[in-house]
Design a protein around this motif. Structure first.
Motif, PDB file in Angstrom:
ATOM      1  N   GLU A 195     -35.162 -25.826 -25.599  1.00  0.00           N
ATOM      2  CA  GLU A 195     -33.859 -26.382 -25.248  1.00  0.00           C
ATOM      3  C   GLU A 195     -34.015 -27.588 -24.328  1.00  0.00           C
ATOM      4  N   ARG A 231     -36.730 -20.244 -26.682  1.00  0.00           N
ATOM      5  CA  ARG A 231     -37.465 -20.435 -25.433  1.00  0.00           C
ATOM      6  C   ARG A 231     -36.897 -21.623 -24.660  1.00  0.00           C
ATOM      7  N   SER A 258     -31.041 -21.256 -25.010  1.00  0.00           N
ATOM      8  CA  SER A 258     -32.264 -20.551 -24.639  1.00  0.00           C
ATOM      9  C   SER A 258     -31.996 -19.483 -23.583  1.00  0.00           C
ATOM     10  N   SER A 292     -29.560 -14.924 -28.026  1.00  0.00           N
ATOM     11  CA  SER A 292     -30.792 -15.478 -27.459  1.00  0.00           C
ATOM     12  C   SER A 292     -31.355 -14.547 -26.397  1.00  0.00           C
TER      13      SER A 292
END
Length: 325
Positions: free
Chosen positions: A304, A300, A127, A234
């Motif tokens: 995680e 987001r 994330s 990410s």
């Protein structure tokens, strides 16, 4: 719970595995655990070991299991593990066997593991927090960011080479940040910056500047030959920065098979065409942005955090059950 994270990357690194290890340490502390990040296992008393990279951390995992067979360990598999090193390392294979759980960063990774290991493999996407108030790197240019270690398996100068093929009318500028153990690659990057007006090599910069570079760019390029599920994807996606990436399993597993921004590994001309198309074709650029926006949710932090909380609970419960039998 006392958790030790083993990460062999340099403590001063602001890229790759070290970033992942530090993010995990924050996640675990927020859960209420005591956390230590170490490069090697020195006998520290802990309740759980989390090792980042089976090949590099094999000794630590095996030593921990020998000293504390009753305590759980989790091994996270990187791209070099899955797609290169583990196949040639009996010790890394043994570490994967003794680990209670394996973690992969994208769904295609588990498919290359032996069937019996897939059963204890869990998927956790890396994330990233969204960057606040990003500032454009250069308002008069179409900025392409390249971020990460300068290593041969990253093919780090591919974007610079592609920028040389662009038409004179293009406003593309490439900004590259990353440190290296390979002095020759650093030398090549610096020489490239002297002779390529479109390219600037920033060297190693602080982590917050890395995030500002990505968020303030028009495009991110990931030219790696091997990836396990790059955190830089990410970071770009949560900031709605479109990505161009090599068509390799580690990238396809994150972005999807039909993502429109792929080029073949080592294809300089193909990358140049995509970069120029992103700059000059608004529909194509918007298609990239839309696809990245749709992917943002899976990267987001709360996703995680939830996955790690479930996994830690799972291994602790499994160990308690085993102790009773």
């Amino acid at each position: 719970m006392r958790i030790q994270i083993i990460c062999t990357a340099s403590p001063i690194s602001v890229y790759g595995d070290r970033v992942t290890a530090l993010r995990w340490s924050e996640i675990f502390r927020d859960m209420g655990h005591a956390v230590e990040v170490a490069q090697h296992y020195g006998g520290t008393i802990c309740d759980l070991m989390v090792a980042l990279n089976a090949y590099r951390c094999a000794d630590a995992v095996l030593q921990f299991r020998k000293r504390h067979p009753e305590k759980p360990s989790i091994v996270a598999l990187t791209g070099t593990d899955i797609y290169r090193d583990v196949a040639h390392s009996p010790k890394a294979q043994e570490a994967m066997e003794v680990a209670d759980r394996l973690v992969v960063f994208q769904p295609l990774a588990a498919q290359v593991l032996p069937e019996h290991l897939r059963k204890k493999t869990r998927l956790i996407y890396q994330s990233a927090e969204q960057t606040r108030d990003p500032t454009p790197v250069d308002r008069n240019a179409f900025v392409v960011a390249v971020v990460g270690h300068l290593r041969q398996d990253k093919d780090p100068l591919r974007t610079a080479a592609a920028s040389r093929l662009l038409p004179e009318t293009s406003k593309i500028r490439v900004f590259q940040a990353g440190d290296a153990d390979d002095g020759d690659l650093v030398y090549q990057a610096r020489q490239e910056a002297l002779t390529n007006r479109r390219y600037r090599y920033l060297g190693s910069i602080p982590r917050w500047k890395v995030r500002q570079l990505i968020a303030g760019s028009n495009l991110l390029v990931l030219s790696s030959l091997i990836e396990g599920g790059a955190s830089v994807i990410s970071e770009a996606v949560v900031d709605y920065v479109p990505v161009l990436a090599t068509r390799i399993p580690g990238n396809v597993g994150l972005l999807g098979e039909d993502y429109p921004g792929y080029f073949e590994p080592g294809d300089t001309e193909g990358l140049a065409r995509l970069m120029y198309r992103a700059e000059t074709d608004p529909d194509f650029y918007q298609a990239l942005k839309t696809r990245c926006a749709l992917l943002a949710r899976q990267f987001r932090p709360e996703q995680e955090e939830k996955a790690w909380a479930q996994l830690i609970k799972e291994v602790a419960k499994a160990r308690r059950s085993a102790a009773k039998t």
